[in-house]
Scaffold this motif. Sequence first.
Motif, PDB file in Angstrom:
ATOM      1  N   LEU A 637       0.821  -1.203   0.000  1.00 15.68           N
ATOM      2  CA  LEU A 637       0.000   0.000   0.000  1.00 15.68           C
ATOM      3  C   LEU A 637       0.861   1.261   0.000  1.00 15.68           C
ATOM      4  O   LEU A 637       0.524   2.265  -0.629  1.00 15.68           O
ATOM      5  CB  LEU A 637      -0.908  -0.018   1.238  1.00 15.68           C
ATOM      6  CG  LEU A 637      -1.938   1.099   1.373  1.00 15.68           C
ATOM      7  CD1 LEU A 637      -2.975   0.995   0.267  1.00 15.68           C
ATOM      8  CD2 LEU A 637      -2.620   1.021   2.734  1.00 15.68           C
ATOM      9  N   GLY A 688       7.981  12.162   9.250  1.00 14.29           N
ATOM     10  CA  GLY A 688       6.785  12.262   8.428  1.00 14.29           C
ATOM     11  C   GLY A 688       6.297  10.906   7.946  1.00 14.29           C
ATOM     12  O   GLY A 688       5.087  10.643   7.908  1.00 14.29           O
ATOM     13  N   TRP A 690       6.713   8.030   9.400  1.00 22.68           N
ATOM     14  CA  TRP A 690       6.109   7.335  10.531  1.00 22.68           C
ATOM     15  C   TRP A 690       4.650   7.777  10.716  1.00 22.68           C
ATOM     16  O   TRP A 690       3.742   6.950  10.871  1.00 22.68           O
ATOM     17  CB  TRP A 690       6.929   7.583  11.794  1.00 22.68           C
ATOM     18  CG  TRP A 690       6.393   6.891  13.004  1.00 22.68           C
ATOM     19  CD1 TRP A 690       5.669   5.726  13.021  1.00 22.68           C
ATOM     20  CD2 TRP A 690       6.520   7.304  14.359  1.00 22.68           C
ATOM     21  NE1 TRP A 690       5.338   5.396  14.301  1.00 22.68           N
ATOM     22  CE2 TRP A 690       5.853   6.341  15.153  1.00 22.68           C
ATOM     23  CE3 TRP A 690       7.140   8.383  14.977  1.00 22.68           C
ATOM     24  CZ2 TRP A 690       5.792   6.450  16.543  1.00 22.68           C
ATOM     25  CZ3 TRP A 690       7.094   8.487  16.351  1.00 22.68           C
ATOM     26  CH2 TRP A 690       6.424   7.525  17.120  1.00 22.68           C
ATOM     27  N   GLU A 691       4.397   9.103  10.670  1.00 17.77           N
ATOM     28  CA  GLU A 691       3.022   9.587  10.811  1.00 17.77           C
ATOM     29  C   GLU A 691       2.144   9.086   9.663  1.00 17.77           C
ATOM     30  O   GLU A 691       0.966   8.761   9.839  1.00 17.77           O
ATOM     31  CB  GLU A 691       3.007  11.121  10.859  1.00 17.77           C
ATOM     32  CG  GLU A 691       3.576  11.655  12.161  1.00 17.77           C
ATOM     33  CD  GLU A 691       3.599  13.174  12.231  1.00 17.77           C
ATOM     34  OE1 GLU A 691       2.960  13.819  11.376  1.00 17.77           O
ATOM     35  OE2 GLU A 691       4.263  13.697  13.133  1.00 17.77           O
ATOM     36  N   GLU A 694       1.328   5.480  10.313  1.00 11.50           N
ATOM     37  CA  GLU A 694       0.327   5.388  11.380  1.00 11.50           C
ATOM     38  C   GLU A 694      -1.049   5.808  10.877  1.00 11.50           C
ATOM     39  O   GLU A 694      -2.066   5.249  11.274  1.00 11.50           O
ATOM     40  CB  GLU A 694       0.738   6.256  12.579  1.00 11.50           C
ATOM     41  CG  GLU A 694       1.910   5.703  13.365  1.00 11.50           C
ATOM     42  CD  GLU A 694       1.560   4.436  14.158  1.00 11.50           C
ATOM     43  OE1 GLU A 694       0.383   4.035  14.183  1.00 11.50           O
ATOM     44  OE2 GLU A 694       2.485   3.839  14.741  1.00 11.50           O
ATOM     45  N   ASN A 695      -1.080   6.811  10.008  1.00  7.86           N
ATOM     46  CA  ASN A 695      -2.369   7.261   9.489  1.00  7.86           C
ATOM     47  C   ASN A 695      -3.063   6.131   8.741  1.00  7.86           C
ATOM     48  O   ASN A 695      -4.242   5.860   8.944  1.00  7.86           O
ATOM     49  CB  ASN A 695      -2.162   8.478   8.586  1.00  7.86           C
ATOM     50  CG  ASN A 695      -3.489   9.145   8.213  1.00  7.86           C
ATOM     51  OD1 ASN A 695      -4.536   8.826   8.775  1.00  7.86           O
ATOM     52  ND2 ASN A 695      -3.440  10.057   7.263  1.00  7.86           N
ATOM     53  N   TRP A 696      -2.299   5.416   7.883  1.00 10.97           N
ATOM     54  CA  TRP A 696      -2.914   4.310   7.139  1.00 10.97           C
ATOM     55  C   TRP A 696      -3.377   3.212   8.073  1.00 10.97           C
ATOM     56  O   TRP A 696      -4.479   2.678   7.937  1.00 10.97           O
ATOM     57  CB  TRP A 696      -1.919   3.747   6.113  1.00 10.97           C
ATOM     58  CG  TRP A 696      -1.765   4.645   4.922  1.00 10.97           C
ATOM     59  CD1 TRP A 696      -0.759   5.528   4.691  1.00 10.97           C
ATOM     60  CD2 TRP A 696      -2.669   4.773   3.823  1.00 10.97           C
ATOM     61  NE1 TRP A 696      -0.972   6.205   3.510  1.00 10.97           N
ATOM     62  CE2 TRP A 696      -2.135   5.747   2.942  1.00 10.97           C
ATOM     63  CE3 TRP A 696      -3.875   4.155   3.483  1.00 10.97           C
ATOM     64  CZ2 TRP A 696      -2.752   6.131   1.765  1.00 10.97           C
ATOM     65  CZ3 TRP A 696      -4.496   4.532   2.305  1.00 10.97           C
ATOM     66  CH2 TRP A 696      -3.946   5.508   1.449  1.00 10.97           C
ATOM     67  N   GLN A 698      -4.045   3.342  11.316  1.00 11.28           N
ATOM     68  CA  GLN A 698      -5.053   3.685  12.316  1.00 11.28           C
ATOM     69  C   GLN A 698      -6.391   4.061  11.702  1.00 11.28           C
ATOM     70  O   GLN A 698      -7.436   3.837  12.316  1.00 11.28           O
ATOM     71  CB  GLN A 698      -4.556   4.840  13.192  1.00 11.28           C
ATOM     72  CG  GLN A 698      -3.418   4.471  14.113  1.00 11.28           C
ATOM     73  CD  GLN A 698      -2.978   5.660  14.950  1.00 11.28           C
ATOM     74  OE1 GLN A 698      -3.764   6.535  15.263  1.00 11.28           O
ATOM     75  NE2 GLN A 698      -1.715   5.684  15.322  1.00 11.28           N
ATOM     76  N   THR A 699      -6.368   4.664  10.524  1.00 18.95           N
ATOM     77  CA  THR A 699      -7.636   5.191  10.008  1.00 18.95           C
ATOM     78  C   THR A 699      -8.162   4.435   8.801  1.00 18.95           C
ATOM     79  O   THR A 699      -9.352   4.223   8.690  1.00 18.95           O
ATOM     80  CB  THR A 699      -7.511   6.680   9.634  1.00 18.95           C
ATOM     81  OG1 THR A 699      -6.706   6.798   8.467  1.00 18.95           O
ATOM     82  CG2 THR A 699      -6.891   7.477  10.756  1.00 18.95           C
ATOM     83  N   GLU A 700      -7.293   4.028   7.878  1.00 14.76           N
ATOM     84  CA  GLU A 700      -7.795   3.396   6.661  1.00 14.76           C
ATOM     85  C   GLU A 700      -7.816   1.876   6.764  1.00 14.76           C
ATOM     86  O   GLU A 700      -8.642   1.216   6.158  1.00 14.76           O
ATOM     87  CB  GLU A 700      -6.936   3.817   5.454  1.00 14.76           C
ATOM     88  CG  GLU A 700      -7.001   5.310   5.135  1.00 14.76           C
ATOM     89  CD  GLU A 700      -8.357   5.738   4.568  1.00 14.76           C
ATOM     90  OE1 GLU A 700      -9.154   4.867   4.154  1.00 14.76           O
ATOM     91  OE2 GLU A 700      -8.611   6.955   4.556  1.00 14.76           O
ATOM     92  N   PRO A 702      -7.550  -0.171   9.872  1.00 13.80           N
ATOM     93  CA  PRO A 702      -7.390  -0.497  11.308  1.00 13.80           C
ATOM     94  C   PRO A 702      -7.457  -1.994  11.590  1.00 13.80           C
ATOM     95  O   PRO A 702      -7.052  -2.432  12.668  1.00 13.80           O
ATOM     96  CB  PRO A 702      -8.547   0.256  11.974  1.00 13.80           C
ATOM     97  CG  PRO A 702      -9.532   0.502  10.898  1.00 13.80           C
ATOM     98  CD  PRO A 702      -8.763   0.615   9.611  1.00 13.80           C
ATOM     99  N   ALA A 844      -0.952   3.904  -2.362  1.00 14.36           N
ATOM    100  CA  ALA A 844      -1.109   5.352  -2.202  1.00 14.36           C
ATOM    101  C   ALA A 844      -0.750   6.054  -3.508  1.00 14.36           C
ATOM    102  O   ALA A 844       0.325   5.836  -4.065  1.00 14.36           O
ATOM    103  CB  ALA A 844      -0.231   5.850  -1.068  1.00 14.36           C
TER     104      ALA A 844
END
Lengths: 949, 90
Positions: A637, A688, A690-691, A694-696, A698-700, A702, A844
């Motif tokens: 991804l 950046g 790492w964030e 984490e965004n993928w 935690q939010t897309e 999970p 992405a």
Amino acid sequence: MTMSRLGPQPTEVLDRSTKLRFRWNGKRFDGFEGDTIASALAAAGEHVFSRSMKYHRPRGILTADYWDPNLMVQVGDDPNVRAGNRLLEAGMDVRAQNVWPSLHRDIKAANSLFGRFLTAGFYYKTFMRPAWLWPTYERVLATFAPGGKIDLDTPHRYHDKRYTHPDVVVAGAGPAGIEAALAAAAAGARVLLVEHEHAVGGHLRYSSSDSDQAVLAELRAALDASEVEVLTNSTVTGRYEDNWLGIVQRNHPIAVERLIKARAKVLVAAPGLIERPYVFSGNDRPGVITSGAARRLINLWGVKPGERAVVFTANSEGDAAAADLDRVGVEIAAIIDGREGKRVSSAQGSSRALGAVVAGGNRIEADLLVVAAGWTAPTSLLNMAGDRPVHDPATARFFPSDPPGNVLATGGLAGDGTLDELRAHGAATGRLAAQRAAAVAHRLQAMTARARPVDGDEPAWAPDERTPLGRDPHPELYRSDTHGMVDFSEDVGSKDLVAAAHEGYDSVELAKRYTTSTMGPSQGKLETVNTVAAIAEARGETIAQVGTTVWRPPYAPLTLGALAGRVFEPVRVSSIHPWHEANGVSTIIAGQWMRPDHYGDPAAEVRNVRTNVGLIDVTPLGKLDLRGPDIPKLLNLLYTNKWSKLPVGKVRYGMMCAEDGVVLDDGVTGRLGEDHYLMTTTSSGAGGVWEWVENWLQTERPDWKVHVTPVTTAYVSINVAGPKARELVGRVTEGVDLSPDAFPYMEVRLATVAGVDGCFMWRIGFTGELSFEIHAPSGHGLHVWEALMDAGQDLGVGPFGLEGQRIMRLEKGHFIVGQDTDGLTLGPSTGLSPLIKLDKDDFAGMPELAWAADRSLPMIVAIQPDDPNVVPDEASQIVRGNTNEILGRITSARMSPTLGRSICLGQVEPELAAGGTKVTVLLTSGERVSATVMDHHAHFDPAGERLRG
Amino acid sequence: MLLVPCPNCGPRNSADLRYGGESHARPDPATATPQQWRGYLYLRDNPAGWLRETWYCRSGCRRWFTLERNTATNEFRTPPMPGDKRGGKA
């Protein structure tokens, strides 16, 4: 006007036993401990302190406090010191600013003869055209600019920052503010009381009334006995979202200035009122002072402000000033009572001293004119909280309208009354502030109950049941029957404002910018209301109709040093750093890291890597430890290429794009075990990415089972590069067969290096040489580095820095994200289209990259100037022939020690991307040179034989 | 500076967090039209009023979470749940 020191006054703040000697324009003067610079000079008989900005008119004391626009002086190398506020110190070298050759013989005063040429918009009208003359205008005008001299050799001085979280901040320690602070503290709130002047008490300090002094003593004693933290000579400079307050503290024992950032639950604004000058002919002459200035000079510093005074008074403070003057022996030539409709028309005299006052057609000889014409409500903090104060003509001042519930006003800002009434209002405000602070605290905690459980119900939002203060009628006194100065700082007169209104600048915000009224150092404290009044008069409207300008932070100026303050940002170094420092490193700051740039000769470092072996400390390389069964899905991804079949022990290069298809980062990721990977990112992208990961997760996605741990600083990373790298690494490594067949290019092993277990080692090659990148537990990094250095002495091992690495990667044509790419560089522009797998289900940026595949895009290409000695500056443009049509740019350029010629990477339009294309590079010198686009990105060893060896 | 209620760490200065912006659903990349995809990339409702938005507590718990904020008053509401950028599972 001749001032002189009176005998001791009961209210004075002087220590007459301590004499302070200082210099004023080179001459010796004496003052007392407790004097301000201005009061000491006034006591010594000085009455001209500055020249005005445009017309260089002589200026004396106006308000004798912080806001006095005429008392800006230079103290040593410190420009723009407010002499009405700065306490006198022994040995001070005080000088007048904006004068030449001297304060008393100022040649630029000739400006005043040409005053009609310097009217509103003069600069806009005169210096607009021709544009090519602007540099000349600027140079000349700069010499006319007011303000002190900046000394570039000023030593660095310490500034400080502090963060605090009080329940209630009270801005202003007059009687109402003190009572508010005491009441809030008594109700259990943590209170910070901030006073602009050197002591608490507000207007009580310079009152000669015995009962006022008794109250002041009582309030001070109560403060001393309370838990209230009191800051004096400090100002709340700004109120921001959720009562985030900036406070500048000017009397810190060590720091020149300290910036305090306070998060208050409730702010109480109690700044009092600022006395407003009156506009009439000659109102800026030395000898025309406000009633507050007269009372401060007499009662705080024992200075007699004149010998024969006219008092123009429209309120009780003016009456009190007349009484004070009379008490200390100043002859009162006349009292002009503004409440009876009487007016002062003009102040006359020589250039330096007042001679006479004209009022009601009578000429009265006097050397002092004291003016009490009304008040400006400093509503700044309320403005900053979103309030739009409204003008009340009956009291001739602005009042708060509807500030948010966590900002409360008291004192003069809220209304008038007896001292008892003001104190009672202050105390009620303090109690209300404490109640609301408790509710705010509870609400914040309740919103984040998962962080800290909250007890009980939220306290009710306390209603405002304070008895409102009354409003004393006051005549509307802005301008007399003559024209005079409105903005003393900027030399803007009422005539200028009328002219601006007639020219069409009739909105107050436009007129302000056109005339610069309210835009000088006073920032509207003295001149806002008179500015608005002049425009209202010109428009034939009321002040309420015209409205006022918005007060913005900072309320009081603070130095750039205070804003910069103490820097809390840490600088990171690897555990090898002591070795670098001991070996002549030249460092470079890269993001948060301090890194070795080179050790004296980067070209020699490159040659050593190409012929022997070198070590580079690449610890800042971003490293993410990934664990879990769904890692291949995650890598598929995040990266544009495919990761499903990466075997244990292999590493792979990948490029990440953002959802808009723009290159985000790149790096290699290795599979260390069945469900265990190590991802590396660029050094600058470590945080950046790492964030982003984490965004993928935690939010897309999970539901995916992947755990990410940043281990950038847990491992020291050392790249061993060069033809002798295998020989060197082999000497210190146990448990790994390093032979080319057993450990080929792009594989990873767990190894014991120099006796250190748990090191990861992989074969990659940013430099293009045979390389082993060793990631050793951080605490052992220095040991591993030193072991490698010791073991490789006979191999010619040496360190190389970032510069050497940058040269070598450029020789190899490896792009650097952010250097050779920018915020518009789509994935295919890197030349790595084969790594963009559009047949994957999803990754992405995939849709954008799919659409981009059909378009021709700017491309990253290798470029060599035809003259091998020309190294273009990075960012030099690539243009079409002799035109200025931009077709690309040089993104990286170096002299290659290996090839003995200049080499570049650049981005060019698609039409220039083919190998062999001739391009024109426009050097920053303006010269154009020809260059050739190369067939491969790699200038050196395009087949990559060296790194696979 | 805004005080942002992080569900795990408590009220924090907004500078301690990364602002993720208005919550928006990611279209299916297999079927998205350029209009839909660029709407996802660039177009925001930007209402004056209640807005559902995401934050990342970069200096604290490192969790992305969703909050509702009134853009006219900067008031926050709803105890947030981590990970429900689009109402997804926590």
